[in-house]
Enzyme design. Structure first.
Site, PDB file in Angstrom:
ATOM      1  CB  THR A  38      -0.448   0.145   1.387  1.00 52.72           C
ATOM      2  OG1 THR A  38      -1.628  -0.896   1.163  1.00 52.72           O
ATOM      3  CG2 THR A  38      -1.832   1.595   0.822  1.00 52.72           C
ATOM      4  CD  GLU A  46       2.203  11.219  -1.432  1.00 56.93           C
ATOM      5  OE1 GLU A  46       2.388  12.743  -1.465  1.00 56.93           O
ATOM      6  OE2 GLU A  46       2.662  10.606  -0.644  1.00 56.93           O
ATOM      7  CG  HIS A  72      -3.851  -1.538  -2.026  1.00 54.06           C
ATOM      8  ND1 HIS A  72      -2.740  -1.893  -1.110  1.00 54.06           N
ATOM      9  CD2 HIS A  72      -3.981  -1.720  -2.623  1.00 54.06           C
ATOM     10  CE1 HIS A  72      -2.327  -2.258  -1.928  1.00 54.06           C
ATOM     11  NE2 HIS A  72      -2.822  -2.061  -3.842  1.00 54.06           N
TER      12      HIS A  72
END
Length: 135
Positions: A38, A46, A72
């Site tokens: 994750t 990002e 996730h």
């Protein structure tokens, strides 16, 4: 400074990587299995948002991440490609909000939102360095 001339709602970008031991949940300490971690998925999301905007900013400016809200949804095995997509949804002054999602070769594995803030590099680093010795 007004950044709206180049940075516009709807701006999109993608970033891709292959799942390896290095970005596995086991190696990152976020889980016990050798599947896509994750933290790696979030970093890729990002990165997609950052690289959509930062090249459009003047040299003395960049963006910093300020918020991540993602789920996730599905595990991805070693060796499979993952693509993160970011789309700029809103601009409020220097605050940028993105829709982010990640997909592997079988479908969507993550989705959510990510916020970034446009900063002036020197001023930002000056504030960070002011923290030294204050603890």
């Amino acid at each position: 400074m007004d950044f709206s001339e180049k940075i516009k709602i709807g701006l999109k970008n993608e970033k891709e990587e292959t799942v390896s031991e290095a970005n596995s949940a086991f190696s990152l300490g976020s889980g016990g299995l050798a599947v896509y971690g994750t933290p790696a998925m979030i970093a890729l999301m990002e990165g997609a948002a950052l690289s959509a905007v930062d090249p459009l900013l003047p040299e003395a400016f960049s963006t910093v991440g300020t918020e991540v809200n993602v789920r996730h949804l599905s595990a991805t095995p070693l060796g499979m490609k993952v693509i993160a997509k970011a789309e700029l949804l809103s601009i409020e002054g220097r605050a940028l909000s993105f829709k982010v999602e990640a997909l592997d070769e079988a479908g969507i594995i993550g989705e959510g939102t990510h916020s970034r803030f446009i900063i002036e590099n020197e001023k930002f680093l000056g504030k960070v360095m002011n923290k030294v010795g204050k603890s």
